[in-house]
Write a protein that holds these residues in place. Structure first.
Motif, short mmCIF file in Angstrom:
data_model
loop_
_atom_site.label_atom_id
_atom_site.label_comp_id
_atom_site.label_asym_id
_atom_site.label_seq_id
_atom_site.Cartn_x
_atom_site.Cartn_y
_atom_site.Cartn_z
N LYS A 53 1.90 1.82 -3.60
CA LYS A 53 0.81 2.40 -4.39
C LYS A 53 0.70 3.89 -4.12
CE LYS A 53 -2.00 -1.78 -4.69
NZ LYS A 53 -3.25 -2.42 -4.25
N SER B 290 0.83 -1.21 0.00
CA SER B 290 0.00 0.00 0.00
C SER B 290 0.86 1.26 0.00
CB SER B 290 -0.95 0.00 1.19
OG SER B 290 -0.21 0.07 2.40
N ASP C 23 3.39 5.80 -5.89
CA ASP C 23 3.25 5.82 -7.35
C ASP C 23 2.27 6.87 -7.83
OD1 ASP C 23 5.11 3.90 -7.84
OD2 ASP C 23 3.68 2.23 -7.89
#
Length: 158
Positions: free
Chosen positions: A129, A126, A132
């Motif tokens: 993510k 997580s 990103d």
């Protein structure tokens, strides 16, 4: 202590040799007697460590362990003891090790199964993510514009 150890070995029928005197260790310290101006008044201290070597050759391992335990239990205060124990194995020791390998692998399997993915691995995914996202990828942009972009995206999200 060496005489005590030899007598204990004799009564346990252990083939003992010694005591062989080893070199002494002498440590000397000089300490000032006063804590202020009397530098010329000093006191000298000395500690001598006497060592002896006692060898037990070809004794049964259980008897030797009993002898060492007896010496540790009844040793004098301030007397240290160090024991180097060598046990001889037969020439076919590799066959014995191969036979014990299967039981060793079984006992280690439960511990080795713990080395895998854990709950913290989900958290790291997580985090990746989050990193990103577009606002973290902006390089060379002033921080105020990144903050303004983040505020507009949070205002638009439900």
């Amino acid at each position: 202590m060496a005489d005590f150890a030899l007598r204990a070995a004799y009564f346990l029928n252990l083939p003992a040799s010694g005591p062989v005197p080893l070199p002494q260790k002498v440590e000397r310290w000089t300490v000032i007697r006063s804590n202020f101006v009397h530098k010329k008044s000093q006191e000298n201290f000395e500690r001598k460590t006497l060592r002896r070597l006692i060898q037990i050759k070809d004794g049964h391992p259980e008897t030797v362990q009993t002898w060492l335990a007896y010496l540790r239990k009844h040793q004098f205060h301030g007397v240290g003891m160090k024991a180097n124990v060598w046990e001889y194995e037969p020439l076919d020791v590799s066959e014995t090790m191969d036979q014990s390998l299967a039981s060793l692998e079984e006992s280690l399997q439960s511990k080795l199964s713990m080395f895998g993915r854990s709950e913290s691995a989900k958290k790291s995914e997580s985090i990746m993510k989050t990193l990103d996202k577009q606002k973290y990828r902006q390089v060379g942009v002033p921080l105020t514009t990144v903050r303004e972009g983040a505020q507009t995206t949070t205002d638009n999200e439900p």
